[in-house]
Design a protein around this motif. Structure first.
Motif, PDB file in Angstrom:
ATOM      1  N   MET A 155       0.875  -1.165   0.000  1.00  0.00           N
ATOM      2  CA  MET A 155       0.000   0.000   0.000  1.00  0.00           C
ATOM      3  C   MET A 155       0.915   1.219   0.000  1.00  0.00           C
ATOM      4  SD  MET A 155      -2.728  -1.163   2.900  1.00  0.00           S
ATOM      5  CE  MET A 155      -1.497  -1.535   4.127  1.00  0.00           C
ATOM      6  N   ALA A 156       0.632   2.151  -0.834  1.00  0.00           N
ATOM      7  CA  ALA A 156       1.515   3.304  -0.915  1.00  0.00           C
ATOM      8  C   ALA A 156       0.708   4.579  -0.782  1.00  0.00           C
ATOM      9  CB  ALA A 156       2.255   3.304  -2.239  1.00  0.00           C
ATOM     10  N   TYR A 157       1.224   5.443   0.042  1.00  0.00           N
ATOM     11  CA  TYR A 157       0.640   6.785   0.114  1.00  0.00           C
ATOM     12  C   TYR A 157       1.492   7.675  -0.762  1.00  0.00           C
ATOM     13  CZ  TYR A 157      -1.372  11.053   1.859  1.00  0.00           C
ATOM     14  OH  TYR A 157      -2.034  12.232   1.945  1.00  0.00           O
ATOM     15  N   ILE A 158       0.923   8.169  -1.812  1.00  0.00           N
ATOM     16  CA  ILE A 158       1.709   8.894  -2.801  1.00  0.00           C
ATOM     17  C   ILE A 158       1.380  10.374  -2.731  1.00  0.00           C
ATOM     18  CG2 ILE A 158       2.227   9.122  -5.256  1.00  0.00           C
ATOM     19  CD1 ILE A 158       1.267   6.159  -5.439  1.00  0.00           C
ATOM     20  N   SER A 159       2.437  11.131  -2.608  1.00  0.00           N
ATOM     21  CA  SER A 159       2.248  12.565  -2.487  1.00  0.00           C
ATOM     22  C   SER A 159       3.335  13.255  -3.284  1.00  0.00           C
ATOM     23  CB  SER A 159       2.340  12.974  -1.015  1.00  0.00           C
ATOM     24  OG  SER A 159       2.451  14.373  -0.923  1.00  0.00           O
ATOM     25  N   ALA A 160       3.086  14.454  -3.681  1.00  0.00           N
ATOM     26  CA  ALA A 160       4.119  15.199  -4.375  1.00  0.00           C
ATOM     27  C   ALA A 160       5.043  15.893  -3.394  1.00  0.00           C
ATOM     28  CB  ALA A 160       3.479  16.225  -5.298  1.00  0.00           C
ATOM     29  N   ASP A 161       4.639  15.882  -2.146  1.00  0.00           N
ATOM     30  CA  ASP A 161       5.389  16.614  -1.143  1.00  0.00           C
ATOM     31  C   ASP A 161       6.246  15.649  -0.343  1.00  0.00           C
ATOM     32  OD1 ASP A 161       6.371  18.232   0.752  1.00  0.00           O
ATOM     33  OD2 ASP A 161       4.432  18.931   1.518  1.00  0.00           O
ATOM     34  N   GLN A 162       7.506  15.731  -0.589  1.00  0.00           N
ATOM     35  CA  GLN A 162       8.416  14.813   0.083  1.00  0.00           C
ATOM     36  C   GLN A 162       8.418  15.045   1.591  1.00  0.00           C
ATOM     37  OE1 GLN A 162      12.399  15.343  -1.147  1.00  0.00           O
ATOM     38  NE2 GLN A 162      13.238  13.967   0.391  1.00  0.00           N
ATOM     39  N   HIS A 163       8.386  16.298   1.956  1.00  0.00           N
ATOM     40  CA  HIS A 163       8.443  16.621   3.378  1.00  0.00           C
ATOM     41  C   HIS A 163       7.255  16.065   4.120  1.00  0.00           C
ATOM     42  CE1 HIS A 163      10.937  20.265   1.958  1.00  0.00           C
ATOM     43  NE2 HIS A 163      11.659  19.179   2.062  1.00  0.00           N
ATOM     44  N   LYS A 164       6.188  16.076   3.436  1.00  0.00           N
ATOM     45  CA  LYS A 164       4.986  15.583   4.083  1.00  0.00           C
ATOM     46  C   LYS A 164       5.153  14.110   4.422  1.00  0.00           C
ATOM     47  CE  LYS A 164       0.082  15.233   3.058  1.00  0.00           C
ATOM     48  NZ  LYS A 164      -0.921  15.741   2.140  1.00  0.00           N
ATOM     49  N   ILE A 165       5.646  13.384   3.468  1.00  0.00           N
ATOM     50  CA  ILE A 165       5.829  11.950   3.709  1.00  0.00           C
ATOM     51  C   ILE A 165       6.820  11.737   4.846  1.00  0.00           C
ATOM     52  CG2 ILE A 165       6.631   9.799   2.696  1.00  0.00           C
ATOM     53  CD1 ILE A 165       4.188  10.589   1.344  1.00  0.00           C
ATOM     54  N   MET A 166       7.879  12.493   4.799  1.00  0.00           N
ATOM     55  CA  MET A 166       8.908  12.286   5.796  1.00  0.00           C
ATOM     56  C   MET A 166       8.412  12.674   7.190  1.00  0.00           C
ATOM     57  SD  MET A 166      11.208  10.978   4.097  1.00  0.00           S
ATOM     58  CE  MET A 166      12.813  10.952   4.869  1.00  0.00           C
ATOM     59  N   GLN A 167       7.745  13.776   7.265  1.00  0.00           N
ATOM     60  CA  GLN A 167       7.365  14.250   8.586  1.00  0.00           C
ATOM     61  C   GLN A 167       6.168  13.522   9.145  1.00  0.00           C
ATOM     62  OE1 GLN A 167       7.508  18.237   9.550  1.00  0.00           O
ATOM     63  NE2 GLN A 167       9.323  18.670   8.340  1.00  0.00           N
ATOM     64  N   GLN A 168       5.368  13.028   8.263  1.00  0.00           N
ATOM     65  CA  GLN A 168       4.211  12.304   8.761  1.00  0.00           C
ATOM     66  C   GLN A 168       4.470  10.813   8.764  1.00  0.00           C
ATOM     67  OE1 GLN A 168       1.292  13.918   9.838  1.00  0.00           O
ATOM     68  NE2 GLN A 168       2.704  15.633   9.711  1.00  0.00           N
ATOM     69  N   PHE A 169       5.727  10.465   8.694  1.00  0.00           N
ATOM     70  CA  PHE A 169       6.049   9.058   8.550  1.00  0.00           C
ATOM     71  C   PHE A 169       5.444   8.212   9.673  1.00  0.00           C
ATOM     72  CE2 PHE A 169       8.702   5.324   9.082  1.00  0.00           C
ATOM     73  CZ  PHE A 169       8.760   4.862   7.789  1.00  0.00           C
ATOM     74  N   GLN A 170       5.610   8.684  10.874  1.00  0.00           N
ATOM     75  CA  GLN A 170       5.122   7.876  11.999  1.00  0.00           C
ATOM     76  C   GLN A 170       3.616   7.690  11.921  1.00  0.00           C
ATOM     77  OE1 GLN A 170       6.994   6.249  14.022  1.00  0.00           O
ATOM     78  NE2 GLN A 170       8.787   7.104  13.036  1.00  0.00           N
ATOM     79  N   GLU A 171       2.956   8.752  11.624  1.00  0.00           N
ATOM     80  CA  GLU A 171       1.507   8.671  11.559  1.00  0.00           C
ATOM     81  C   GLU A 171       1.075   7.760  10.434  1.00  0.00           C
ATOM     82  OE1 GLU A 171       3.213  11.369  11.882  1.00  0.00           O
ATOM     83  OE2 GLU A 171       2.423  12.543  13.550  1.00  0.00           O
ATOM     84  N   LEU A 172       1.723   7.953   9.305  1.00  0.00           N
ATOM     85  CA  LEU A 172       1.394   7.113   8.163  1.00  0.00           C
ATOM     86  C   LEU A 172       1.629   5.656   8.519  1.00  0.00           C
ATOM     87  CD1 LEU A 172       2.960   9.191   5.266  1.00  0.00           C
ATOM     88  CD2 LEU A 172       0.589   8.463   5.402  1.00  0.00           C
TER      89      LEU A 172
END
Lengths: 937, 481
Positions: A155-172
């Motif tokens: 399952m992949a959460y795909i976003s154009a915002d790298q920071h978002k993925i990185m910072q929300q990593f734990q939540e994701l």
């Protein structure tokens, strides 16, 4: 050298004033090219402009043994969302980084195939060419017919915002783990059911074969076996073997839930719920469809059939779909969870972070936050969550908050912060450990793990991915969140990969290469970072120091708003330091207790490595938790902990976002073009106006509209201040008017100023047409009242005038207000008619912040012991009263009627605190015998 | 206390005065709470600024479905309410919590009285007796809510109850007078007295009781069992026929006298020992025409404007609720020393004297008013603006406002009742109230509600105390050294 366009630009303005329409056209070659994406409605700040998809989405892919990586479905299931984005290509990318060391087959030394209960892996990867970044969650499902019994999915959460993925990593990670767990639970059931069917078949086959063999034996008395007989015997033997194998598999799969699901309990409640549902389904419909634990052993409806002992692995057969693999019930649940995730992370990173910080801070004000916050939303969510996923092991959660609290939009994975997360939820950890007996041993040997092993492992991983030569950047990987021991040992994984270092590497890489793999970081979920590692990585330390600044700001903020500490600390120091404004009376003491942890790493009880210097904000966090217990505003520390265990965003930014989208499309009538423009400009990532979302009631839109209307009210009525004062001081404001829509609108707008009595009901009645009663004033603090011109309405007006001492009356038809005088300073700040705030939501936030400040004053006032109780027996009530008055005036800086506001809030706080359980007591109607005045426009 | 007859049926407020709120909003700067002020009624009003009114917090208690007529205090923190819906509710006066609901009567309750436990008796539970129009009397244990016993052998509705604690017996008054012991054995009874029945009963010395039956006062003597006979008996001793109309109120004033009031405003003070008239005051209905009286009568339509509904007393004075007014009668001076002829918009139903020279009255107009008895300063007795203080003295003040001050002083009573606050909450007639020293005032009304009026400041302090107690209980209170 001044070029022509500059000159033009410089002189243009004057000319414009004189001859607005006679503007010379700019030569084509000088004109600045328009922003290339402007035509698509994108703004220059949007990071999405480069991406081929319009907003974040979730992709589920499978590595099919027949066709290779393939996308299965997206959430939201809307082609507009991912647009021209090549899902197939991306599936290939994300599936190719699958670590899966999962191994099913005949391990050496084992006679039978072993099921490996592999943990999910979590990886962050980016594709700079596509402008896509993804959190990828790999998981394995069991399928009897698949090769090695496993089917890899991701399952992949795909976003154009790298920071978002990185910072929300734990939540994701936490959220996706839930979804994954749900899938896997369903899959285990389905798999067990499948195995049982297979066993029945085998059993039947064996019986048939046996009979045939016997017949042959009898028929053949020559003393030697025919080849046919030998074949039969062989077949029988292989069936026997197969039966044993399958029984073993069944035993394995059945043994799993008992030791695992309790421990992780990621969706245990959901599971139970589903089981209930499944039970019901089982009783009513086809039991084959409903795989229930209880029904594993009895499936009377299934008719066994003759099968071949050797399963044929052929490529022409149709593989089971995901839904078949996981049982429809669980599949639907998973989809629901995924769309929940999609909602949750919708929107700009800043927005997510802010709302997470917001929620986290709000939770800390658990004494006062019932007064003005949107408790309904918060509470419902809390309750819901508590019901649906109670003992959530959330080692990944608190660190997430620490990440959030550093609002710099930069990539950092502060490994150390994970460490303290482990500390901050000791109860949870214990629980988890207790349940996961099979890991207990490892856990107890936390400090003696062997880094080398993991290093090897990591090396393997990294080599594998780096050498693949694709344009995939593995930004982070993560092993299971639920396995403490593993993650713990994974601390060592991060040793060679300081986040800081890796990040810079990543950046540089990406600037150079179009097609290269960049491993930005591996990210162990709750990794403990050893001390010495930090020492050896100055870059990491630097980074943390830079956090320290931020967190200092945060501390300051916290010190000035956090009630428990203030209340606790105030007693001794009040007299001396109270000359400072606001809550500063306690800051002296408070700041000490705050800063000590900053400078000296505090030893923590669950720290296996001894001393750890975590990022300061973690200590802040912890410190607060500690303070809550210490100050004891909270009766049960464990409750507090559990509530901290919930991630802030569960309180739902998605909902906000969802409605935010809505509000964008349905912009309020009153918002002028400026605000319209700015609202578009301010939302960068989430551009698609999406219509109604199932999860999002219109709370955000409500707020916005309420704020807008309140703003309008303030601008329109010069007597807005006394009206708002009435609301704040608990004097019922009756909005009288003929037109229901107008009255309702104003009541909704003004309700943002109404303090709540409890968490359960807002004392606002939007529309009444019957005469008011004394009980109404006790219950409601803001009432919309219909003005009836008929004689019947006379009674309404009469009671209104009779009870006038309890009410302020805002007559919308004649534009008058009758209410007590207000001369304070608070409301003008709250409701300045010359304010430059234009947007409703901004104003709403402004109001919230002023009111929060007010709440902290009320808190301080309420919980100052010496203000309410005599220090010794000889003190008289008069002395106390004068002390209270001077406290309000000198220390809280309140003038005139503002004191009454704080006093009223203090009474509400007292009532709320004393009540057992909170919010159940009788509301009393408090009033003052003060003269009223009539205000006109 | 005994059940005194109250006007039956809910009396909802006459909606008087201008009802134009919208225009009112536009015009007047300060509203008055009384609808009558616009009629230029002589009713004294107080603005919204009531600095001496301590009741700044109220709690509405809802449990009854009909008029609440009776309130009795059980102990320092509990009281019971009863009314036309036949249920008795026990409340906590501090928190407003409903403690018990006693269901047993099928019709409205006509009298309620507490039966204190005997000192010697082991059973310490507080009992209440309730009489109802269903011709039963029930004894309740108001600690448990248990119905202890029920007597249903009455020929008529019991209208009043009295407990003679000294003898540990109680009497019920309906068409006849019955004497009961604690175990609810009928000890003795009188013959049929009258069809209207006994409206009030009090105990006087020498084992005697006084019953008000219509216009008559009847004195009975109880014969207690002696060595010779074990029989109880009740004997009629004397009938007093001094009242010209039905006696509405009958109270003991002190050890020397009791007082009665009738429907036509006669107040008679009796010697408690020889039952002779000590004093008589009948000029409450001074016929001298007042300027506004005509209007008032038209407006209010109250023929019984001067009936004496209730008395209260202290060492020096008897306070009488006469029609819409309040009168203070000094026992020594044997004259009215202060009065408010129109203290309320309609009949005053209940009054009580507070320790601090304050008097509280409640009325059919739905309001409760707090008065203070003040010595009138002779020097200040100048003509005051009409329409405000024009109702002291015995009439004619308005007409003779130009009279010399000296004359006015002779006529004028030496004291005055000053309105210091009013409590507006009920939407219908306030039937009764109870004053708790520690918890404030409880009022009950025909609008089915009970309102607990509290001193907001004191409550705030109590809540703080509670809060810090809870903090301490939780171990969260750390006193600074």
């Amino acid at each position: 050298m001044i070029s022509a366009p500059d000159v033009v630009a410089f002189t243009k303005e004057e000319e414009y004033e004189e001859e607005p329409y006679n503007e010379p056209a700019l030569p084509e070659e000088y004109s600045v090219p328009l922003f290339p994406f402007a035509s698509q409605g994108a703004n220059p700040w949007s990071k999405l402009s480069g991406a081929k998809f319009s907003r974040d989405f979730i992709l589920i892919s499978e590595f099919s043994e027949q066709v290779g990586p393939q996308p299965l479905l997206t959430i939201p299931n809307d082609t507009k969302v991912f647009g021209t984005f090549d899902l197939n290509y991306f599936s290939l990318r994300i599936m190719s980084v699958d670590y899966q060391a999962s191994f099913v087959g005949h391990p050496p030394g084992s006679a039978y195939p072993k099921l490996n209960f592999v943990e999910d892996s979590k990886v962050v990867l980016g594709d700079s060419k596509e402008g896509a970044f993804a959190y990828v969650h790999h998981l394995t499902l069991y399928d009897l017919e698949a090769r090695g019994f496993v089917r890899p999915f991701c399952m992949a959460y795909i976003s154009a915002d790298q920071h978002k993925i990185m910072q929300q990593f734990q939540e994701l990670s936490a959220e996706f783990s839930k979804a994954s767990e749900c899938l896997k639970t369903g899959n285990r059931k389905a798999f067990a059911g499948e195995l049982e069917k297979k066993l029945k078949d085998l059993d039947y086959t064996r019986t048939v074969l046996h009979t045939e063999t016997e017949i042959q034996k009898k028929a053949n008395d020559k003393g030697f076996y025919s080849s046919q007989a030998i074949e039969k015997a062989n077949e029988l033997a292989s069936v026997e073997k197969s039966i044993i194998e399958h029984q073993d598999l069944l035993k394995q799969i059945l043994s799993y839930p008992h030791r695992k699901s309790k421990g992780s309990a990621l969706c245990s409640a959901e599971t139970e719920h589903a089981q209930d549902q499944a039970d019901q389904v089982a009783t009513t419909s086809n039991p084959d469809e409903s795989a229930d634990a209880d029904l594993y052993t009895c499936r009377p409806a299934y008719t066994p059939k003759l099968i071949k002992a050797k399963s044929t692995k052929c490529f022409d057969k149709k593989l089971k779909t995901l839904e078949e693999l996981c049982d429809t019930e669980y599949f639907t649940q998973t989809l629901a969870q995924l769309s929940h995730i999609e909602h949750m992370f919708r929107g700009d990173l800043c927005y997510l972070l802010t709302s997470q910080i917001d929620r986290a801070l709000l939770k800390q004000q658990h004494i006062t936050n019932f007064l003005f916050e949107d408790f309904v939303e918060v509470d419902d969510r809390m309750v819901e969550k508590q019901e649906s996923a109670p003992p959530k092991p959330s080692p990944g959660r608190p660190p997430s908050r620490s990440l959030d609290e550093c609002p710099i939009p930069q990539v950092f994975i502060s490994v150390g912060s994970y460490k303290s997360s482990v500390e901050s939820v000791p109860i949870k950890m214990e629980q988890e450990l207790g349940d996961e007996e099979y890991k207990e041993v490892e856990v107890t040997e936390l400090s003696s793990f062997d880094p080398q092993e993991n290093l090897d492992c990591l090396d393997m991983d990294m080599k594998g991915s780096i050498s693949s030569g694709e344009s995939i950047e593995v930004l982070g990987t993560e092993k299971s969140t639920s396995v403490l021991s593993k993650s713990d040992s994974q601390a060592s994984l991060t040793v060679p990969l300081s986040p800081q270092v890796v990040r810079s590497k990543a950046v540089s890489h990406r600037t150079i290469s179009e097609d290269s793999i960049e491993v930005l970081s591996t990210c162990p979920s709750e990794a403990l970072i050893p001390d010495d590692f930090k020492a050896s990585y100055p870059s990491a330390i630097n980074e943390e120091e830079s956090y320290a600044d931020d967190s200092e700001g945060a501390i300051h903020f916290q010190a000035s708003i956090s009630p428990p500490e203030l209340g606790e600390a105030e007693e001794g120091s009040l007299e001396n330091t109270l000359s400072q404004t606001d809550s500063s009376c306690c800051i002296g003491k408070e700041s000490d207790s705050l800063r000590v942890p900053l400078s000296t790493p505090a030893p923590t009880h669950s720290d296996p490595d001894g001393v750890v210097s975590s990022p300061p904000q973690r200590y802040r966090q912890k410190d607060q938790g500690f303070h809550v217990d210490f100050a004891g505003e909270n009766a049960s520390p464990s409750r507090d902990n559990s509530s901290e265990g919930f991630p802030a965003f569960e309180l739902d930014p998605s909902r906000l976002l969802a409605s935010r989208d809505v509000s964008k499309t349905s912009l309020d009538n009153y918002s002028d073009t400026t605000s319209n423009m700015s609202s578009i400009a301010s939302t960068s990532s989430d551009r698609t106006p999406s219509s109604a979302h199932p999860t999002g009631p219109s709370s955000e839109r409500h707020k916005k509209r309420a704020g807008q209307n309140a703003l309008k009210f303030i601008r329109q009525y010069p007597f807005a201040h006394p009206a708002i004062y009435s609301l704040l001081s608990g004097r019922t404001l009756v909005v009288l008017g003929e037109d229901e829509a107008i009255v309702r609108k104003l009541v909704t707008a003004l309700s943002i100023f109404v303090p709540n009595h409890s968490r359960h009901a807002k004392p606002v009645k939007h529309w009444v047409s019957s005469p008011l009663h004394i009980t109404d004033f006790q219950k409601w603090k803001l009432i919309g009242l219909q003005r009836v011109t008929s004689p019947a309405g006379a009674g309404t007006l009469h009671t209104l005038s009779r009870y006038s001492r309890y009410t302020s009356i805002l007559d919308l038809d004649s534009k008058t207000l009758r209410c007590p005088l207000y001369r304070g300073a608070l409301v003008p700040r709250l409701a300045d008619h010359r304010t430059h705030i234009k947007r409703g939501s901004t104003y709403y936030l402004h109001v919230q912040s002023v009111l929060t400040q007010l709440c902290s004053k009320a808190f301080l006032y309420t919980f100052c012991h010496h203000l309410h109780l005599p220090a010794h027996d000889r003190e008289t009530e008069e002395l106390l009263a004068s002390r209270r008055a001077s406290f309000l005036k000198l220390n809280l800086g309140l003038v005139n009627e503002d004191m009454k506001v704080v006093q009223y809030l203090a009474e509400l706080l007292k009532l709320h605190y004393v009540q057992e359980p909170p919010g159940t007591g009788h509301p009393t109607l408090r009033f003052d015998y003060v003269p009223s005045f009539l205000y006109k426009i | 206390m005994t059940g005194s007859p109250h006007p039956p049926g809910p009396k909802f407020l006459l909606l008087q005065g201008h009802l134009e709120l919208g225009s009112g909003l536009g015009r007047s700067n300060s509203w008055t709470c009384c609808p009558c002020i616009s009629q230029k009624s002589p009713l004294q009003t107080i603005g919204e600024e009531q600095t001496q009114n301590p009741y700044t917090e109220l709690l509405v208690l809802k449990a009854h479905h009909d008029i609440v007529r009776f309130l009795v205090q059980l102990d320092e923190y509990r009281f019971a309410s009863a009314g036309d819906d036949g249920i008795v509710v026990v409340w906590n006066a501090q928190t407003g919590e409903k403690l018990l609901e006693l269901n047993g009567h099928t019709q409205k309750i006509t009298a309620i009285i507490t039966f204190p436990p005997l000192e010697v008796c082991e059973e310490k539970n507080q009992l209440i007796l309730t009489a109802s129009a269903d011709r039963t009397v029930i004894v309740w244990d108001c600690d448990t809510g248990r119905q202890v016993q029920k007597v249903s052998c009455f020929q008529s509705t019991v209208k009043c109850l009295i407990v003679l604690q000294r003898l540990d017996i109680w009497l019920s008054g309906g068409n006849d007078l019955c004497v009961w012991n604690r175990k609810l054995d009928l000890l003795c009874k009188t013959s049929h007295l009258s069809d209207t029945g006994i409206s009030a009963l009090i105990e006087i010395p020498k084992n005697c009781v006084v019953a008000a039956v219509g216009k008559e006062l009847i004195i009975f003597r109880l014969v207690t069992p002696t060595g010779e006979s074990l029989e109880w008996d009740i004997l009629e001793i004397k009938r007093l026929l001094d009242h010209q109309d039905n006696i509405l109120s009958l109270v003991n004033v002190n050890d020397l006298s009791f007082v009665t009031g009738s429907h036509v405003g006669e107040m008679i003070i009796w010697n408690i020992l020889d039952w002779t008239v000590q004093a008589r005051e009948c000029n409450f209905w001074d016929p001298s025409p007042q300027l506004d009286t005509q209007q008032e009568i038209k407006l209010c339509q109250k023929p019984n404007d001067i009936s004496i509904h209730h008395f209260t007393w202290d060492e020096e004075n008897v306070f009488a609720a006469v029609g819409r007014g309040l009168y203070v009668y000094n026992l020594q001076m044997k004259r009215v020393i202060a009065c408010q002829k129109t203290a309320h918009d309609s009949s005053v139903l209940h009054i009580a004297k507070l320790p601090n020279r304050q008097l509280i009255s409640c009325s059919e107009d739905g309001s409760v008013r707090i008065w203070e008895l003040r010595e009138k300063q002779q020097l200040a007795a100048e003509p005051v603006p009409t329409g405000f203080f024009n109702m002291w003295g015995f009439g004619r003040v308005n007409k003779q406002a130009s009279q010399p001050v000296k004359k006015q002083q002779e006529n004028a009573p030496p004291c005055s009742l000053e309105l210091i606050g009013d409590l507006i909450g009920h939407s219908s007639s306030v039937e009764m109230f109870l004053y708790f020293e520690d918890h404030g005032l409880v009022t009950c009304s025909a609008d089915h509600l009970i309102i607990l009026w509290k001193n907001g400041e004191r409550e705030s302090g109590l809540r703080s105390l509670k809060l810090f107690q809870k903090l301490e209980e939780n171990g969260d209170l750390h006193l600074a050294v």
